[in-house]
Structure formats: C-alpha cells, structure tokens
Write a protein that holds these residues in place. Structure first.
Motif, PDB file in Angstrom:
ATOM      1  N   ALA A  87       0.802  -1.215   0.000  1.00  0.00           N
ATOM      2  CA  ALA A  87       0.000   0.000   0.000  1.00  0.00           C
ATOM      3  C   ALA A  87       0.839   1.270   0.000  1.00  0.00           C
ATOM      4  N   CYS A  88       2.122   1.146   0.263  1.00  0.00           N
ATOM      5  CA  CYS A  88       3.009   2.316   0.260  1.00  0.00           C
ATOM      6  C   CYS A  88       3.466   2.710  -1.145  1.00  0.00           C
ATOM      7  N   LEU A  89       3.299   1.826  -2.119  1.00  0.00           N
ATOM      8  CA  LEU A  89       4.028   1.951  -3.383  1.00  0.00           C
ATOM      9  C   LEU A  89       3.372   2.766  -4.493  1.00  0.00           C
ATOM     10  N   PRO A  90       2.043   2.812  -4.634  1.00  0.00           N
ATOM     11  CA  PRO A  90       1.476   3.354  -5.876  1.00  0.00           C
ATOM     12  C   PRO A  90       1.695   4.838  -6.140  1.00  0.00           C
ATOM     13  N   THR A  91       1.911   5.673  -5.138  1.00  0.00           N
ATOM     14  CA  THR A  91       2.085   7.103  -5.395  1.00  0.00           C
ATOM     15  C   THR A  91       3.536   7.530  -5.202  1.00  0.00           C
ATOM     16  N   ALA A  92       3.998   7.625  -3.961  1.00  0.00           N
ATOM     17  CA  ALA A  92       5.349   8.133  -3.707  1.00  0.00           C
ATOM     18  C   ALA A  92       6.425   7.234  -4.310  1.00  0.00           C
ATOM     19  N   TRP A  93       6.314   5.938  -4.080  1.00  0.00           N
ATOM     20  CA  TRP A  93       7.356   5.033  -4.565  1.00  0.00           C
ATOM     21  C   TRP A  93       7.321   4.895  -6.085  1.00  0.00           C
ATOM     22  N   LEU A  94       6.146   4.889  -6.671  1.00  0.00           N
ATOM     23  CA  LEU A  94       6.051   4.846  -8.125  1.00  0.00           C
ATOM     24  C   LEU A  94       6.612   6.124  -8.734  1.00  0.00           C
ATOM     25  N   THR A  95       6.323   7.262  -8.113  1.00  0.00           N
ATOM     26  CA  THR A  95       6.875   8.530  -8.593  1.00  0.00           C
ATOM     27  C   THR A  95       8.395   8.484  -8.582  1.00  0.00           C
ATOM     28  N   ALA A  96       8.980   8.001  -7.477  1.00  0.00           N
ATOM     29  CA  ALA A  96      10.442   7.915  -7.373  1.00  0.00           C
ATOM     30  C   ALA A  96      11.015   6.948  -8.401  1.00  0.00           C
ATOM     31  N   TYR A  97      10.344   5.816  -8.591  1.00  0.00           N
ATOM     32  CA  TYR A  97      10.808   4.811  -9.552  1.00  0.00           C
ATOM     33  C   TYR A  97      10.836   5.381 -10.972  1.00  0.00           C
ATOM     34  N   ARG A  98       9.780   6.071 -11.366  1.00  0.00           N
ATOM     35  CA  ARG A  98       9.741   6.673 -12.704  1.00  0.00           C
ATOM     36  C   ARG A  98      10.807   7.761 -12.844  1.00  0.00           C
ATOM     37  N   MET A  99      10.987   8.569 -11.799  1.00  0.00           N
ATOM     38  CA  MET A  99      12.000   9.631 -11.837  1.00  0.00           C
ATOM     39  C   MET A  99      13.385   9.046 -12.090  1.00  0.00           C
TER      40      MET A  99
END
Length: 317
Positions: A129-141
């Motif tokens: 549940a931690c991944l879809p916004t902040a972590w996905l944003t960081a991964y794409r960056m």
C-alpha cells in the motif's frame, strides 16, 4: 462502510476538515470497473491538500480521501491499486483517486479493472500500500525520466519525505552511489542507515552526479545545478519549498543538462517496481502503522512534519 473523508475545507487547519465515519458502498461508473476490499492504505500530502480545498470544490464534498491501497478484488486476487484514472476533462489528461472519484481510505474502493496490478506474495498488504504514489513517482523519476542506468551517482534533495526517501532506497538497490540532503540531523542519520551519503543542504559533494531527484524546488535548485555532471538529468516532481526557481542558463547549456518534469507513473512501471521489490527484497520505509479506527491520529502524524517514510492504515485493525 468505514471511510476517512473531507467533509469541508480548512486551509489553516486541514485536520479540522477530516471526518472518519460511515459512507455508502462504492458505485461503479460502468462494467469496466470493479470493487476492491481494501486491506491497507497509505497517506500522502495530497490528502492534506485535499482537506485544504486544493483540487476539490464544495460540490464534490464529501470526498473519500486516499490514492494508495492494496487489497483483494472480486475474484479473490490480491492486488495493488494503480491510482491514476484517465480523465479527458482534466488538463493533465488524468485525475487521481480522491479527486474526481472516491479514494482508497475506506473499506472498499471502486476502480477500473485495468488499474489492478497483482500483488507479489512476498509483499505484505502494508508494504504494497506504500508503493502506488510516492514510490512509483520515485521509480519513474530514476528509471524512465532519469535514465539512472546510464550513470553511477545520484543526488536526492530533501530526503525524509515519501518520494525522496523512496528514491534513496531504490537508487541504492540499483547499485548507485547516492548522496542525499536533509536539514534535520536525525533524518541525515537515518538516511545514512539506508545506504546513502547524507549531507546538509548546499554541501559540496565528493563528485558531480548523473541524476538529481528534485522534490524541494527553489530552495535547493541552484545546488542541484551545481552538483550535476555534464549531460546529467535533473528530474523534478515537486516544489515543496518554492516553485519559481532561478536557473543559470549558462550552466544549463554549457553542461548540456536536462531538466525533466515527472509525475506518477504507468501501470507497467508499477508492475516493474513491484517486481524489483520482490526480486531484491526491497521494502518501503514505513514511519508508522495505524488501525483504521486511528485514522485521525495517522493524519495528525502526517501533518506533524516529523515523518520519515510512509504513514499507513491497516484496515484489518
């Protein structure tokens, strides 16, 4: 069903606009949507902005908050919810859950079936549940926009927040030399524990970096430019400390730098992030986990400014 929602707006005290109570079960716009039983969700600063009235109108109230969730779909499959909904009427071409459609801080959420990504068994609902916004944003960056595979050194400005902390963990996992700034000595110590070289904002680095992860904005942007190696990518996804940064154009063209905007990611990138977490044993940095009945306290924690990592709601509690 239980839900945490914006019942009003309060720019000065957003927590006063929060209500935790009962809301009707979600409705599906058409047959391409389905309902997910939420097992865990996580908070973002987007939720606090919604309580202040940013991006919402009075006519949309009450609005269930939340972008991030993991749970079980109608077929019994464990899934992670991708929070971006196509929206031709929005200038961005999309909206996030909790903007035009009810969000994830509830016992159930309705989403398009195309927005469900299988949850790896190795990841708990809380971690997923931690991944879809902040972590996905960081991964794409780091990957799609920053092309981190072409470089060896990364600078993350303002580590401690959700996106920046995720970028530190992911860049270290990808084998990069990582530098990260924070004004807080305690956070610098925790950043160092994650494998980065932690420095004060504006400090001189041991080398110039190939990718800069910039979520702070005007307060750090000059430093980001000075730390960039020839051909480096400065990837921007936020401006928490000012959105009108000065740019030295001579440095920009002389060093052939790329300044790139980035926001969220795709379902395919979310699947790639989940696979990376599973393969390398990466787990998100969690600040605190609260039972759903403690949702108000979770918002207080997020609003305090002292968080390091994600604030999570466990819907089974």
């Amino acid at each position: 069903m239980r839900a945490a929602y914006a019942s009003s707006f309060d720019d000065g005290n957003p927590l006063a606009a929060l209500t935790v109570g009962e809301r009707p079960a979600p409705e599906m716009p058409d047959e391409s949507w389905t309902v997910v039983d939420v097992r865990a969700s996580s908070l973002n600063h987007h939720d606090l902005w919604s309580l202040r009235g940013v991006g919402l109108t009075e006519q949309q109230l009450p609005m269930i908050l939340g972008c991030d969730a993991a749970g079980v779909d109608s077929a019994g499959t464990e899934v992670v919810v991708y929070p971006v909904i196509p929206d031709p009427g929005d200038p961005r071409g999309y909206s996030l859950l909790s903007e035009n459609h009810p969000g994830t801080l509830a016992d159930q959420v309705a989403v398009p079936r195309a927005n469900l990504v299988p949850k790896p068994a190795a990841l708990s609902f809380v971690d997923a549940a931690c991944l879809p916004t902040a972590w996905l944003t960081a991964y794409r960056m780091l990957t799609t926009r920053g092309r981190v595979s072409e470089g060896e050194a990364v600078l993350v400005q303002g580590a401690g927040g959700g996106v920046a902390t995720a970028a530190v963990v992911l860049a270290v996992a990808l084998g990069k030399r990582v530098y990260a700034t924070s004004r807080d000595a305690g956070k610098r110590e925790r950043i160092a524990d994650l494998g980065a070289t932690a420095v004060e904002p504006g400090a001189r680095l041991a080398e110039r970096v190939d990718v800069v992860i910039e979520t702070v904005g005007a307060a750090t942007f000059e430093h980001s430019l000075k730390c960039a190696a020839p051909g480096a990518r400065i990837v921007v996804s936020g401006a928490t400390a000012g959105y009108e940064a000065k740019v030295n154009l001579r440095r920009l063209f002389a060093m052939q730098l790329d300044i790139l905007g980035s926001s969220m990611g795709t379902p395919q990138e979310l699947a790639g992030l989940l696979a990376l977490c599973e393969e390398q044993g990466i787990r998100p940095v969690v600040d605190s986990v609260h039972g759903f009945t403690e949702a108000a306290g979770a918002f207080e924690r997020l609003d305090s400014g002292d968080v390091f990592g994600k604030v999570v709601l466990d819907h089974t509690r």
